[in-house]
Motif scaffolding. Structure first.
Motif, PDB file in Angstrom:
ATOM      1  N   PRO A 162     -10.267 100.191  -4.305  1.00  0.00           N
ATOM      2  CA  PRO A 162      -9.282 101.294  -4.654  1.00  0.00           C
ATOM      3  C   PRO A 162      -7.913 102.102  -3.923  1.00  0.00           C
ATOM      4  O   PRO A 162      -9.027 102.390  -2.489  1.00  0.00           O
ATOM      5  CB  PRO A 162      -9.856 102.248  -5.864  1.00  0.00           C
ATOM      6  CG  PRO A 162     -10.945 101.132  -6.074  1.00  0.00           C
ATOM      7  CD  PRO A 162     -10.935 100.125  -4.454  1.00  0.00           C
ATOM      8  N   ALA A 163      -6.883 102.051  -3.858  1.00  0.00           N
ATOM      9  CA  ALA A 163      -6.782 103.239  -2.357  1.00  0.00           C
ATOM     10  C   ALA A 163      -5.715 103.897  -2.695  1.00  0.00           C
ATOM     11  O   ALA A 163      -5.381 105.302  -1.776  1.00  0.00           O
ATOM     12  CB  ALA A 163      -4.951 101.365  -2.040  1.00  0.00           C
TER      13      ALA A 163
ATOM     14  N   GLY B 227     -11.514 109.785  -3.624  1.00  0.00           N
ATOM     15  CA  GLY B 227     -10.733 109.803  -2.144  1.00  0.00           C
ATOM     16  C   GLY B 227      -9.756 108.699  -2.229  1.00  0.00           C
ATOM     17  O   GLY B 227      -9.033 107.919  -0.715  1.00  0.00           O
ATOM     18  N   LEU B 228      -8.648 108.901  -3.517  1.00  0.00           N
ATOM     19  CA  LEU B 228      -7.828 107.863  -2.902  1.00  0.00           C
ATOM     20  C   LEU B 228      -6.482 109.406  -2.842  1.00  0.00           C
ATOM     21  O   LEU B 228      -6.460 109.968  -2.542  1.00  0.00           O
ATOM     22  CB  LEU B 228      -7.685 107.706  -4.808  1.00  0.00           C
ATOM     23  CG  LEU B 228      -8.262 106.978  -5.004  1.00  0.00           C
ATOM     24  CD1 LEU B 228      -8.464 106.161  -6.200  1.00  0.00           C
ATOM     25  CD2 LEU B 228      -9.197 105.715  -4.390  1.00  0.00           C
TER      26      LEU B 228
ATOM     27  N   ALA C 168      -6.465 103.098   3.421  1.00  0.00           N
ATOM     28  CA  ALA C 168      -8.039 102.515   2.959  1.00  0.00           C
ATOM     29  C   ALA C 168      -8.391 101.203   3.520  1.00  0.00           C
ATOM     30  O   ALA C 168     -10.233 100.782   3.377  1.00  0.00           O
ATOM     31  CB  ALA C 168      -7.532 101.172   1.370  1.00  0.00           C
ATOM     32  N   LEU C 169      -8.095 100.675   4.317  1.00  0.00           N
ATOM     33  CA  LEU C 169      -8.694  99.042   5.082  1.00  0.00           C
ATOM     34  C   LEU C 169      -8.543 100.158   7.068  1.00  0.00           C
ATOM     35  O   LEU C 169      -8.803  99.031   7.543  1.00  0.00           O
ATOM     36  CB  LEU C 169      -7.050  98.206   5.290  1.00  0.00           C
ATOM     37  CG  LEU C 169      -6.504  97.186   3.496  1.00  0.00           C
ATOM     38  CD1 LEU C 169      -5.540  96.436   4.066  1.00  0.00           C
ATOM     39  CD2 LEU C 169      -7.840  96.890   2.911  1.00  0.00           C
TER      40      LEU C 169
ATOM     41  N   ILE D 249     -10.531 102.899 -12.862  1.00  0.00           N
ATOM     42  CA  ILE D 249     -11.091 102.920 -11.275  1.00  0.00           C
ATOM     43  C   ILE D 249     -12.489 102.334 -10.541  1.00  0.00           C
ATOM     44  O   ILE D 249     -12.672 101.957  -9.985  1.00  0.00           O
ATOM     45  CB  ILE D 249     -10.830 104.251 -10.322  1.00  0.00           C
ATOM     46  CG1 ILE D 249      -9.389 104.912  -9.976  1.00  0.00           C
ATOM     47  CG2 ILE D 249     -11.374 104.452  -8.955  1.00  0.00           C
ATOM     48  CD1 ILE D 249      -8.929 105.987  -9.738  1.00  0.00           C
ATOM     49  N   THR D 250     -13.445 102.725 -11.424  1.00  0.00           N
ATOM     50  CA  THR D 250     -14.865 102.832 -11.734  1.00  0.00           C
ATOM     51  C   THR D 250     -15.482 101.168 -11.846  1.00  0.00           C
ATOM     52  O   THR D 250     -15.647 100.238 -11.218  1.00  0.00           O
ATOM     53  CB  THR D 250     -15.336 103.936 -12.750  1.00  0.00           C
ATOM     54  OG1 THR D 250     -15.082 105.234 -12.563  1.00  0.00           O
ATOM     55  CG2 THR D 250     -16.776 102.735 -12.665  1.00  0.00           C
ATOM     56  N   ARG D 251     -14.240 100.523 -12.943  1.00  0.00           N
ATOM     57  CA  ARG D 251     -14.373  99.084 -13.391  1.00  0.00           C
ATOM     58  C   ARG D 251     -13.400  98.361 -12.267  1.00  0.00           C
ATOM     59  O   ARG D 251     -14.176  97.162 -11.637  1.00  0.00           O
ATOM     60  CB  ARG D 251     -13.314  98.882 -14.868  1.00  0.00           C
ATOM     61  CG  ARG D 251     -13.356  97.728 -15.510  1.00  0.00           C
ATOM     62  CD  ARG D 251     -12.630  97.404 -16.893  1.00  0.00           C
ATOM     63  NE  ARG D 251     -11.545  97.856 -16.814  1.00  0.00           N
ATOM     64  CZ  ARG D 251     -11.281  99.122 -17.212  1.00  0.00           C
ATOM     65  NH1 ARG D 251     -11.534  99.941 -17.776  1.00  0.00           N
ATOM     66  NH2 ARG D 251      -9.237  99.314 -17.164  1.00  0.00           N
ATOM     67  N   ASP D 252     -12.750  98.268 -12.251  1.00  0.00           N
ATOM     68  CA  ASP D 252     -12.133  97.874 -10.368  1.00  0.00           C
ATOM     69  C   ASP D 252     -13.133  97.756  -9.138  1.00  0.00           C
ATOM     70  O   ASP D 252     -13.857  97.161  -8.475  1.00  0.00           O
ATOM     71  CB  ASP D 252     -10.905  98.702  -9.524  1.00  0.00           C
ATOM     72  CG  ASP D 252     -10.185  97.907 -10.903  1.00  0.00           C
ATOM     73  OD1 ASP D 252     -10.104  97.122 -11.227  1.00  0.00           O
ATOM     74  OD2 ASP D 252      -8.746  98.303  -9.980  1.00  0.00           O
TER      75      ASP D 252
END
Ligand SMILES: *Cc1c(COP(=O)(O)O)cnc(C)c1O
Length: 470
Positions: free
Chosen positions: A228-229, A257-258, A155-156, A218-221
């Motif tokens: 999201p990772a 894409g997680l 994710a990073l 996920i959408t809220r985050d």
């Protein structure tokens, strides 16, 4: 003691092992000792001069063995099975005699290549598609940590290992409340932090993550600036076997894409039986899958198989190559220490190889099928016995129940007293868990030497002791 002395001592140990196993049915399953009983018999400091090996062995028999809980007992129905088939114990004897460090290909090419082969045997038996690569880790906890670090770094874009996490958006990982505590710890250790492990509500009797709630979280985050990772799913949670629906979960993961990690630590090995593979249908879309041959299958602890759809993301996260670990002049090799958090590695593939060959997949399948059938039968018998309730239906060989006669106010208290009374009796061993706030008794059938008559004994013990407590 030297290796010449070992000749006889080793033979004695083999005799001892066979006698011990032959005597298990007559021993109480759980140690019947009080805290401090064993400690009080042990000298406060190590001896300055050598002691005869005979004295040490005598203390093993008289001071240590009375304080052991017998995990290989045929009537061990607590926690989860931790089977050590005799042939895997034999393999471990050879492994400890050889005592090789198998961290790099060149530090033991046979260990590496046998690991590659046995993992692929497992992959095929489990019905996982070609392309998944396996590695043997020391525990599911380690595999999960490796997977969580990988989802973090992916994710990073691999900046976390270099810079730390403070200059990056907060990462988020999603799981239900049914997952094992090893997930919480991986989240702590990875620096993601418990507050960023988002618990998704579950639905239905299998206690699967609600896919629309997952999508909404996920959408809220994302809208709130989080990153999201990944998603951690479970197939057979430790408590009562909670199992996520892989298909709906992978739909969300792929759309977002997680990275996905599937914890199937105890239940996963049952997937060598084709008729159970529907339970994890869709798992072939996961990035990372962990299951423990050291639980139900019979490989002596420790032996965790970890399957990766693309091992390069994991290796990119975990590999460090100082000069002394470089293997110059060799190409096309695997250094499995780059696939795991610890550097040092025991030769774990040998016992899996011995086990799979000596029992054959059919032999192992029939053991698993028996356990599932017997657990289902016991659940039905208890459900049909007055005052007993089956709280969660069998997930493979695991179910939960309680004794709930009318008029008893504090059922949690009764459940705890029943668990203690049964375990003090010693004929069987069971443990409790909480389901939606209520204490229940867990029952899992999974011991390598368990027979149907042992399940009948369990029924007798439970129904005999319960009425004496009200
Ligand atoms: C047993 C278990 C674990 C932990 O396994 P270790 O190999 O002891 O780390 C993790 N997840 C589940 C679902 C388990 O049953």
């Amino acid at each position: 003691m030297d290796w010449e002395d070992f000749r006889q001592r080793g033979k004695d140990a083999a005799d001892w092992a066979a006698d011990y196993h032959a005597s298990l049915r007559d021993r109480p399953v759980r140690a019947q000792t009080r805290p401090g009983d064993i400690l009080a018999q042990l000298p406060a400091s190590a001896p300055e001069t050598a002691e005869p090996v005979g004295d040490i062995l005598s203390d093993l028999e008289h001071k240590i063995m009375p304080g052991m809980t017998h995990w290989q007992h045929p009537r061990f129905f607590a926690y989860f099975p931790a089977n050590a088939a005799p042939v895997s114990v034999l393999a471990e004897s050879y492994v400890s005699a050889i005592a090789a460090q198998c961290m790099l290909w060149q530090t033991s090419p046979a260990a590496t290549e046998l690991e590659t082969r046995t993992c692929d045997w497992m992959r095929q038996a489990l019905g996982l598609p070609e392309g998944f690569a396996g590695v043997i880790q020391d525990s599911a906890s380690s595999a999960t940590l490796a997977a969580v670090l990988t989802m973090r770094e992916r994710a990073l874009d691999w900046a976390g290992n270099r810079d730390g996490l403070s200059d990056h958006p907060r990462l988020r990982v999603y799981a239900s409340a049914e997952v094992h505590t090893s997930i919480d710890r991986a989240i702590w250790i990875s620096g993601i932090g418990e507050a960023n492990l988002v618990r998704i509500p579950t639905t239905g009797p299998s206690r699967a993550m609600d896919a629309s709630a997952l999508q909404a979280a996920i959408t809220r985050d994302r809208a709130a600036g989080y990153l999201p990772a990944g998603i951690i799913a479970c197939i057979g949670g430790t408590g009562v076997g909670g199992t996520d629906d892989m298909t709906s979960l992978m739909d969300v993961a792929e759309a977002e894409g997680l990275y996905t990690h599937v914890d199937a630590a105890w239940a996963g090995v049952a997937m060598i039986c084709p008729e159970y593979q529907h339970i994890w249908h869709g798992v072939e879309r996961a990035d990372s899958i962990v299951l423990n041959p050291h639980k139900w299958l019979g490989a002596q602890f420790d032996c965790t198989t970890h399957f990766l759809r693309d091992p390069s993301t994991l290796v990119k996260t975990l590999a460090i190559q100082p000069e002394y670990l470089k293997t110059h002049g060799t190409t096309g090799i695997i250094n499995y220490s780059e696939w795991s958090v610890p550097l040092g590695r025991r030769f774990r593939a040998l016992k899996l190889w011995f086990l799979l060959r000596a029992h054959g997949l059919e032999g192992l399948r029939s053991m698993i099928r028996n356990h599932v059938t017997w657990a289902e039968k016991l659940a039905t018998r208890l459900a049909n016995t007055p005052d007993f309730e089956v709280v969660t239906k069998p997930m493979l060989s695991l179910f939960s129940f309680r004794y709930a006669p009318k008029g008893v106010e504090d059922l949690d208290d009764l459940t705890l007293r029943l668990v203690n009374a049964i375990n003090n009796d010693g004929r069987i061993y069971i443990t409790q868990t909480r389901v939606d706030g209520t204490l229940v008794i867990r029952f899992q059938a999974g011991a390598f030497t368990c027979e149907e008559k042992d399940i009948d004994t369990a029924f007798d013990v439970i129904t005999e002791i319960a009425p004496t407590l009200v």
